[in-house]
Design an enzyme around this catalytic site. Structure first.
Site, PDB file in Angstrom:
ATOM      1  N   GLN A  69      -4.922  -1.336   9.545  1.00  0.00           N
ATOM      2  CA  GLN A  69      -4.815  -2.660   8.920  1.00  0.00           C
ATOM      3  C   GLN A  69      -5.432  -3.731   9.827  1.00  0.00           C
ATOM      4  OE1 GLN A  69      -3.590  -3.366   5.745  1.00  0.00           O
ATOM      5  NE2 GLN A  69      -4.357  -5.417   6.166  1.00  0.00           N
ATOM      6  N   ASP A  85     -11.271   2.900   3.951  1.00  0.00           N
ATOM      7  CA  ASP A  85     -11.698   1.501   3.818  1.00  0.00           C
ATOM      8  C   ASP A  85     -13.210   1.400   3.623  1.00  0.00           C
ATOM      9  OD1 ASP A  85      -9.854  -0.528   3.671  1.00  0.00           O
ATOM     10  OD2 ASP A  85      -9.489  -0.619   5.837  1.00  0.00           O
ATOM     11  N   LYS A  98       0.846  -1.200   0.000  1.00  0.00           N
ATOM     12  CA  LYS A  98       0.000   0.000   0.000  1.00  0.00           C
ATOM     13  C   LYS A  98       0.879   1.246   0.000  1.00  0.00           C
ATOM     14  CE  LYS A  98      -3.916  -2.280   2.165  1.00  0.00           C
ATOM     15  NZ  LYS A  98      -4.650  -2.651   3.379  1.00  0.00           N
TER      16      LYS A  98
END
Ligand code: NAD
Length: 281
Positions: free
Chosen positions: A96, A119, A52
């Site tokens: 995460q 997200d 990422k």
């Protein structure tokens, strides 16, 4: 059959995003920023976060990773999120997953300002998506959606079957297809006759986690089939769709690997840029 090349689509999306970041930089004299919080030393999470960070830098985003040991207190993480919420240089925040057991995942998700929730897991974004309003959309279903639209720009009236009802994949995927005026059936582990449901579909999205669950005789001629699954088997990584069998019937199919996977990170970058743009209005 069209083999849907997710690597190529993701590279094209990243190139578009790179141009967009350059334009935003010249217009606002600043670039969107993505901050990822990584807790613990799980190898897959470390690899995802490294990828990422690398992709974010490639398109010109400001990228930062904050690392905590497994033993970090929940309070410390929540305080850091508050700090990032009020940091104007941070457009997107991602924590995460998975988290250590002593940290409440939902509390962490809800601590993130919805306008920085890249997200798309915050209940406010989930609600906005299901109400048809503008929102951050979870990256994997967003990637699937973009791949489907490349094959079939007009989805109105198509029958879609989503296999799996997770908050991460199945449910947001259903909302995206509904927004496109598909007739959507969402199926799951308690569905009575999955094969019969799939046979009705012009579009199948499989997000289950069972190797090669969707067989060739479950798929009607010329269906578009998107395979989200990533399953480790003795024969290597396979999806939730039996690739060889389904490629006999499908009009278009994503391979695993090289299909949906590469689009997920590209969509994270897109979400970060979209959060930045909304913050500048
Ligand atoms: P999950 O375990 O949260 O959800 C699985 C869903 O499948 C559940 O809703 C369950 O009801 C349904 N299900 C289970 N058994 C079933 C059956 N026999 N028939 C029909 N439905 C059944 O999984 P998830 O997080 O949505 O992930 C699904 C798959 O996608 C996994 O293989 C995961 O590794 C993969 N994944 C890939 C990406 C990517 O970037 N490509 C991202 C996230 C997840």
């Amino acid at each position: 059959m069209i083999l849907i090349d997710g690597k190529k689509a993701a590279a094209e999306l990243r190139a578009e995003l790179k141009e967009e970041v350059a334009e935003l930089k010249s217009k606002h004299n600043k670039v969107p920023g993505l901050t990822v919080i990584l807790i613990g030393d799980l190898t897959p999470s470390q690899i995802y976060v490294r990828n990422k960070e690398k992709s974010a830098k490639e398109v010109g985003l400001k990228s930062e990773v904050i690392k905590y040991p497994d033993s970090v207190e929940e309070k410390t993480v929540l305080e850091k999120i508050q700090e990032l919420n009020s940091d104007e240089t941070v457009s997107g925040i991602l924590v995460q997953l998975p988290l250590p057991k002593h940290i409440d995942k939902q509390k962490v998700i809800e601590a993130i300002n919805p306008s920085k929730d890249v997200d798309g897991f915050h209940p406010m974004n989930v609600g906005n998506l299901s109400s048809g309003y503008e929102s951050s959309v979870p990256c994997t279903p967003l990637g699937c959606y973009l791949l489907i639209k490349k094959i079939e720009p007009n989805l109105s009236g198509k029958k879609a079957v989503v296999v799996g009802r997770s908050n991460l994949n199945g449910k947001p995927m259903t909302q995206l297809l509904l927004k496109e005026n598909c007739t959507v059936t969402i199926t799951h582990s308690k569905t009575k006759d999955l094969k019969a449901e799939c046979l009705e579909a012009d579009i199948i999205v499989a997000a289950v986690g069972i190797p090669e669950l969707v067989r060739g005789d479950w798929v009607k001629k010329n269906a578009i089939v998107i395979d989200v699954g990533i399953n480790k088997t003795d024969n290597g990584i396979v999806g939730d769709v039996h690739f060889d069998e389904v490629s006999e019937n499908a009009k278009a199919l994503t391979p695993v690997p090289g299909g949906v996977g590469p689009m997920t990170i590209a969509c994270l970058l897109k979400n970060t840029i979209d959060c930045f743009k909304r913050s500048q209005i």
